[in-house]
Design an enzyme around this catalytic site. Structure first.
Site, PDB file in Angstrom:
ATOM      1  N   CYS A   1       1.091  -1.624  -0.277  1.00  0.00           N
ATOM      2  CA  CYS A   1       0.277   0.052   0.141  1.00  0.00           C
ATOM      3  C   CYS A   1       0.379   1.605  -0.394  1.00  0.00           C
ATOM      4  O   CYS A   1       0.554   2.152  -1.387  1.00  0.00           O
ATOM      5  CB  CYS A   1      -1.005  -0.099   0.685  1.00  0.00           C
ATOM      6  SG  CYS A   1      -0.364  -0.018   2.821  1.00  0.00           S
TER       7      CYS A   1
ATOM      8  N   HIS B   1      -2.130   1.021   7.192  1.00  0.00           N
ATOM      9  CA  HIS B   1      -3.058   1.235   5.556  1.00  0.00           C
ATOM     10  C   HIS B   1      -3.496   2.545   5.204  1.00  0.00           C
ATOM     11  O   HIS B   1      -3.526   3.885   6.075  1.00  0.00           O
ATOM     12  CB  HIS B   1      -4.405  -0.024   5.337  1.00  0.00           C
ATOM     13  CG  HIS B   1      -4.625   0.367   3.624  1.00  0.00           C
ATOM     14  ND1 HIS B   1      -3.697  -0.536   2.676  1.00  0.00           N
ATOM     15  CD2 HIS B   1      -5.602   0.399   2.772  1.00  0.00           C
ATOM     16  CE1 HIS B   1      -4.011  -0.788   2.167  1.00  0.00           C
ATOM     17  NE2 HIS B   1      -5.340   0.235   1.755  1.00  0.00           N
TER      18      HIS B   1
ATOM     19  N   HIS C   1      -5.930   1.920  -4.074  1.00  0.00           N
ATOM     20  CA  HIS C   1      -5.107   1.002  -3.519  1.00  0.00           C
ATOM     21  C   HIS C   1      -4.181  -0.158  -3.570  1.00  0.00           C
ATOM     22  O   HIS C   1      -5.169  -0.437  -4.422  1.00  0.00           O
ATOM     23  CB  HIS C   1      -5.651   1.567  -2.008  1.00  0.00           C
ATOM     24  CG  HIS C   1      -6.957   0.618  -1.537  1.00  0.00           C
ATOM     25  ND1 HIS C   1      -7.230  -0.317  -0.500  1.00  0.00           N
ATOM     26  CD2 HIS C   1      -7.900  -0.016  -2.672  1.00  0.00           C
ATOM     27  CE1 HIS C   1      -8.137  -0.694  -0.517  1.00  0.00           C
ATOM     28  NE2 HIS C   1      -8.300  -1.089  -1.567  1.00  0.00           N
TER      29      HIS C   1
END
Length: 363
Positions: free
Chosen positions: A277, A325, A337
């Site tokens: 990520c 994240h 993402h």
């Protein structure tokens, strides 16, 4: 029922494509009216589980928790890796300074030796001292100046020699400190790597026990959970006043990130064929000409924070309380993402996970 699913699935695909086109072609990438995710496809009710047997939803939750824990460990690994690299570069820099210092000391010692040999050849008196003892007044005055110059040169030589030796001692201490930090980071890196691999393995083992139909249903449950979260987020009016336009750098970052859609998530990866990520977000901004921290936690810590109402395409959305994240906002209530192992870079609703903060790389 199959026809309904196909129509709804097609609607979701059309909306997602439309969002992508809008992001890449709209002037300034302005955030327009926020759209909720398309209606989640309905599915037949799952049979009641046997006593002691986990439901598929419980399995999904457990898998999600394992991957989140892996994400946290991945962040720790990436940070330790970056710090290890920085310490290695510092040690190399210090080694170069030590070499230069040793060469300087050799040169200074050579000059001191040459002066001592010259004094020996003159019977123990420097040339200036001989002139001072001369009976000729002119020679005396000239010799006095030379003597002062010689004394100053000798004093400067010794001072520089002492300073250089002190520098070498300090370099040695710095090198030892950086080496200790390097080793500590390597240990953290190995521990984090082990944690990542253990969590991913546990999650994969859970998934591998599922039948093909259950795996398909698992993906559907993930989508339903994301849809509900996005719908709930939009219902709060979070996107009502969001109309920010991307900067030129923000446009380039968004274009890079969206161009990676479909590439697999691999933990620790920074491209070009796969990403985690924060690898995706950091590389997107690097492509836009802006270096930012490598990990989501460091991105949260070091980049300026902005309110959701001021959000614009290119901003980074940090998710979960532990900042494990990160995604890039692309406009119209959507983000891009790299979700987790086993999934590909994709576009999703910006509110499909709990938002911790919004940060701006090009503040």
């Amino acid at each position: 029922m199959v026809a309904v699913r196909r129509r709804r699935g097609a609607s979701a695909l059309v909306l997602l494509c439309a969002m992508t086109v809008a992001v890449l072609t709209a002037p300034g990438l302005a955030a327009g009216t926020a759209h909720a995710a398309p209606a989640a496809p309905s599915a037949p009710a799952a049979p009641a589980p046997e006593p002691g047997v986990k439901t598929l939803e419980q399995v999904r939750t457990e898998i999600e928790q394992l991957y989140r824990q892996a994400g946290t460990a991945t962040d720790a690994y990436n940070l330790a890796e970056a710090e290890t690299k920085a310490q290695s570069e510092k040690i190399v820099e210090i080694a170069n300074l030590v070499v230069a210092g040793q060469e300087r000391i050799s040169s200074l010692k050579g000059r001191a030796g040459a002066a001592a040999r010259a004094q020996y050849r003159s019977g123990g008196l420097p040339p200036g001292a001989k002139l001072v003892l001369s009976e000729d007044p002119n020679h005396f005055l000239d010799g006095k100046d030379r003597l002062r110059q010689g004394e100053k040169a000798a004093s400067d030589l010794l001072t520089e020699l002492d300073r250089t030796q002190a520098d070498l001692k300090r370099y040695a201490q710095d090198a030892a400190a950086h080496w200790s930090t390097l080793e500590a980071n390597r240990i953290k890196q190995e521990q984090s790597k082990k944690q990542v691999e253990e969590k991913i393995k546990a999650a994969e083992e859970l998934e591998n026990k599922l039948e093909a139909e259950e795996k398909a249903r698992l993906i559907q449950l993930e989508q339903e959970a994301q849809y509900k979260a996005q719908k709930a987020w939009l219902s709060t009016g979070a996107m009502t006043d969001v109309k920010g336009s991307a900067t030129d750098a923000g446009k380039r970052a968004v274009q890079f990130a969206t161009a990676q859609i479909g590439k697999p998530y691999i933990w620790g990866a920074e491209g070009p064929g796969s990403f985690d990520c924060s690898g995706l977000t950091s590389q997107a901004w690097r492509a836009a000409g802006k270096g930012i921290p490598r990990t989501s936690q460091e991105q949260l810590r070091l980049l300026p924070k902005v309110e959701i109402k001021d959000m614009r395409p290119g901003d980074l959305i940090i998710y979960f309380d532990d900042a494990s994240h990160v995604a890039m906002y692309v406009g119209d209530g959507a983000m891009v993402h790299a979700p987790r192992p086993g999934r590909n870079v994709t576009m999703a609703g910006a509110g499909s996970m709990p938002i911790k903060a919004i940060v701006r790389p090009d503040a």
